[in-house]
Scaffold this motif. Structure first.
Motif, PDB file in Angstrom:
ATOM      1  N   VAL A  46       0.850  -1.183   0.000  1.00 41.72           N
ATOM      2  CA  VAL A  46       0.000   0.000   0.000  1.00 41.72           C
ATOM      3  C   VAL A  46       0.892   1.241   0.000  1.00 41.72           C
ATOM      4  N   SER A  47       0.592   2.193  -0.853  1.00 42.18           N
ATOM      5  CA  SER A  47       1.396   3.410  -0.985  1.00 42.18           C
ATOM      6  C   SER A  47       0.699   4.610  -0.351  1.00 42.18           C
ATOM      7  N   ILE A  48       1.475   5.399   0.411  1.00 39.27           N
ATOM      8  CA  ILE A  48       0.967   6.633   1.008  1.00 39.27           C
ATOM      9  C   ILE A  48       2.050   7.696   0.891  1.00 39.27           C
ATOM     10  N   SER A  49       1.689   8.886   0.446  1.00 39.13           N
ATOM     11  CA  SER A  49       2.616  10.005   0.399  1.00 39.13           C
ATOM     12  C   SER A  49       2.713  10.637   1.777  1.00 39.13           C
ATOM     13  N   ALA A  50       3.881  11.133   2.116  1.00 37.00           N
ATOM     14  CA  ALA A  50       4.127  11.707   3.442  1.00 37.00           C
ATOM     15  C   ALA A  50       3.111  12.794   3.772  1.00 37.00           C
ATOM     16  N   GLY A  51       2.526  12.694   4.960  1.00 37.85           N
ATOM     17  CA  GLY A  51       1.609  13.719   5.432  1.00 37.85           C
ATOM     18  C   GLY A  51       0.222  13.678   4.853  1.00 37.85           C
ATOM     19  N   GLN A  52      -0.047  12.731   3.949  1.00 33.48           N
ATOM     20  CA  GLN A  52      -1.377  12.614   3.361  1.00 33.48           C
ATOM     21  C   GLN A  52      -2.138  11.457   3.991  1.00 33.48           C
ATOM     22  N   LYS A  53      -3.451  11.564   4.025  1.00 34.07           N
ATOM     23  CA  LYS A  53      -4.291  10.523   4.618  1.00 34.07           C
ATOM     24  C   LYS A  53      -4.921   9.687   3.519  1.00 34.07           C
ATOM     25  N   LEU A  54      -4.783   8.376   3.632  1.00 32.14           N
ATOM     26  CA  LEU A  54      -5.380   7.448   2.671  1.00 32.14           C
ATOM     27  C   LEU A  54      -6.657   6.868   3.252  1.00 32.14           C
ATOM     28  N   ASN A  55      -7.771   7.032   2.539  1.00 31.80           N
ATOM     29  CA  ASN A  55      -9.027   6.399   2.934  1.00 31.80           C
ATOM     30  C   ASN A  55      -8.940   4.932   2.538  1.00 31.80           C
ATOM     31  N   ILE A  56      -8.959   4.024   3.518  1.00 30.59           N
ATOM     32  CA  ILE A  56      -8.819   2.603   3.188  1.00 30.59           C
ATOM     33  C   ILE A  56     -10.137   2.004   2.714  1.00 30.59           C
ATOM     34  N   GLN A  57     -11.193   2.825   2.665  1.00 37.33           N
ATOM     35  CA  GLN A  57     -12.510   2.414   2.151  1.00 37.33           C
ATOM     36  C   GLN A  57     -12.983   1.127   2.832  1.00 37.33           C
ATOM     37  N   PHE A  58     -13.046   1.233   4.146  1.00 40.14           N
ATOM     38  CA  PHE A  58     -13.530   0.121   4.968  1.00 40.14           C
ATOM     39  C   PHE A  58     -15.030   0.269   5.157  1.00 40.14           C
ATOM     40  N   GLU A  59     -15.772  -0.837   4.970  1.00 40.31           N
ATOM     41  CA  GLU A  59     -17.217  -0.778   5.193  1.00 40.31           C
ATOM     42  C   GLU A  59     -17.803  -2.184   5.349  1.00 40.31           C
ATOM     43  N   TYR A  60     -18.992  -2.203   5.907  1.00 34.60           N
ATOM     44  CA  TYR A  60     -19.798  -3.426   5.988  1.00 34.60           C
ATOM     45  C   TYR A  60     -21.048  -3.185   5.162  1.00 34.60           C
ATOM     46  N   MET A  61     -21.390  -4.137   4.288  1.00 36.41           N
ATOM     47  CA  MET A  61     -22.590  -4.005   3.471  1.00 36.41           C
ATOM     48  C   MET A  61     -23.171  -5.396   3.243  1.00 36.41           C
ATOM     49  N   GLU A  62     -24.474  -5.556   3.531  1.00 36.10           N
ATOM     50  CA  GLU A  62     -25.084  -6.882   3.411  1.00 36.10           C
ATOM     51  C   GLU A  62     -26.600  -6.750   3.197  1.00 36.10           C
ATOM     52  N   MET A  63     -27.147  -7.665   2.413  1.00 33.37           N
ATOM     53  CA  MET A  63     -28.591  -7.741   2.218  1.00 33.37           C
ATOM     54  C   MET A  63     -29.176  -8.604   3.334  1.00 33.37           C
ATOM     55  N   LEU A  64     -30.150  -8.053   4.069  1.00 35.64           N
ATOM     56  CA  LEU A  64     -30.718  -8.729   5.228  1.00 35.64           C
ATOM     57  C   LEU A  64     -32.238  -8.656   5.181  1.00 35.64           C
ATOM     58  N   ASN A  65     -32.880  -9.419   6.052  1.00 32.60           N
ATOM     59  CA  ASN A  65     -34.321  -9.312   6.216  1.00 32.60           C
ATOM     60  C   ASN A  65     -34.661  -7.969   6.860  1.00 32.60           C
ATOM     61  N   ALA A  66     -35.824  -7.445   6.564  1.00 31.38           N
ATOM     62  CA  ALA A  66     -36.244  -6.162   7.120  1.00 31.38           C
ATOM     63  C   ALA A  66     -36.182  -6.194   8.640  1.00 31.38           C
ATOM     64  N   GLY A  67     -35.615  -5.153   9.222  1.00 31.31           N
ATOM     65  CA  GLY A  67     -35.506  -5.052  10.672  1.00 31.31           C
ATOM     66  C   GLY A  67     -34.246  -5.652  11.251  1.00 31.31           C
ATOM     67  N   GLU A  68     -33.467  -6.366  10.454  1.00 32.92           N
ATOM     68  CA  GLU A  68     -32.232  -6.990  10.939  1.00 32.92           C
ATOM     69  C   GLU A  68     -31.061  -6.040  10.713  1.00 32.92           C
ATOM     70  N   ILE A  69     -30.479  -5.544  11.784  1.00 30.88           N
ATOM     71  CA  ILE A  69     -29.280  -4.704  11.679  1.00 30.88           C
ATOM     72  C   ILE A  69     -28.301  -5.173  12.761  1.00 30.88           C
ATOM     73  N   PRO A  70     -27.308  -5.958  12.405  1.00 29.62           N
ATOM     74  CA  PRO A  70     -26.399  -6.504  13.415  1.00 29.62           C
ATOM     75  C   PRO A  70     -25.349  -5.487  13.848  1.00 29.62           C
ATOM     76  N   ASP A  71     -24.765  -5.705  15.008  1.00 32.14           N
ATOM     77  CA  ASP A  71     -23.552  -4.995  15.388  1.00 32.14           C
ATOM     78  C   ASP A  71     -22.385  -5.690  14.695  1.00 32.14           C
ATOM     79  N   VAL A  72     -21.443  -4.910  14.197  1.00 31.73           N
ATOM     80  CA  VAL A  72     -20.287  -5.444  13.476  1.00 31.73           C
ATOM     81  C   VAL A  72     -19.019  -4.899  14.122  1.00 31.73           C
ATOM     82  N   GLU A  73     -18.082  -5.788  14.384  1.00 36.66           N
ATOM     83  CA  GLU A  73     -16.831  -5.379  15.019  1.00 36.66           C
ATOM     84  C   GLU A  73     -15.651  -5.918  14.216  1.00 36.66           C
ATOM     85  N   ALA A  74     -14.631  -5.094  14.022  1.00 39.41           N
ATOM     86  CA  ALA A  74     -13.471  -5.507  13.237  1.00 39.41           C
ATOM     87  C   ALA A  74     -12.197  -4.908  13.828  1.00 39.41           C
ATOM     88  N   LYS A  75     -11.100  -5.635  13.628  1.00 34.56           N
ATOM     89  CA  LYS A  75      -9.784  -5.113  14.006  1.00 34.56           C
ATOM     90  C   LYS A  75      -9.089  -4.625  12.742  1.00 34.56           C
TER      91      LYS A  75
END
Length: 232
Positions: free
Chosen positions: A104-133
């Protein structure tokens, strides 16, 4: 002595830094810097209702900064709750329960958005807690390793971004219904307490401006049968 210094300087250049530079990595969630080892709570989700299903997306802005320009950074994301998550880190996006992005490349002093996200198709009303390291380090430099845990939930701050094809759906200031018969709409707090129950038919809007701010579940029975969620 000069030959030794030259060799060390060449090794430093190959590593992607200089002998005088102090190399360091730092994570941010939005504008807030994250201390290595801490747990960050992110609250909020986008929900797109699609028939009886819903697309749930949680996308905190996770940024990585390097004090020196490097092209040998390793970024690793591990789901701790079993759901697949996504990480791009400036390259091809991958979705899995464990992702490792190398070179992964980053220029000095610049911030890279790692584009981290959770996305899933679920039944209506289902919204889980998601935890990641989330971890990052320079290649072959364990001392540079930085990591934190992010806990994502939708206890509040839920945004209904689109609802299509539903006889009852959230709208500005209430729940809009369009029914071919009689139905009952029950509204519950996120803790499960019934806060409003209305008999409806035809077309109209159930006002929700009288409810305290928060996340609510609505359940429709009768001429239509469905469950949804909205934020006041």
């Amino acid at each position: 002595m000069s030959k030794l210094y030259t060799a060390l300087a060449a090794a430093a250049i190959i590593a992607g830094t200089s002998l005088t530079a102090s190399a360091d990595l730092k994570f941010y969630v939005g504008d807030t810097p994250v201390t290595s080892g801490e747990t960050v709570n992110f609250v909020g989700a986008e929900i797109t209702a699609i028939g009886p299903k819903q697309m749930v997306k949680m996308a905190p802005e996770v940024l990585l900064e390097s004090t020196v320009s490097r092209s040998n950074i390793i970024v690793k994301v591990t789901s701790l709750t079993g759901q697949a998550v996504q990480c791009c880190a400036g390259g091809q996006c991958e979705m899995n329960t464990s992702i490792e992005k190398k070179n992964v490349s980053i220029s000095a002093g610049q911030k890279l958005n790692i584009q981290f996200e959770y996305m899933e198709m679920l039944n209506a009303g289902e919204i889980p807690d998601v935890e990641a390291k989330i971890e990052a380090q320079y290649y072959l430099d364990n001392n540079s390793k930085r990591e934190f845990i992010i806990h994502m939930s939708a206890t509040a701050g839920v945004e209904i971004v689109e609802v299509t094809g539903q006889p009852v759906k959230p709208c500005v200031g209430g729940l809009e219904y369009s029914l071919n018969g009689d139905a009952t709409v029950a509204i519950y707090s996120i803790s499960g307490k019934l806060v409003k129950k209305v008999a409806v038919s035809g077309h109209g809007i159930i006002p929700t401006t009288d409810l305290p701010g928060g996340v609510y579940i609505y359940k429709v029975t009768g001429a239509a049968s469905l469950t949804g969620k909205f934020t006041r």
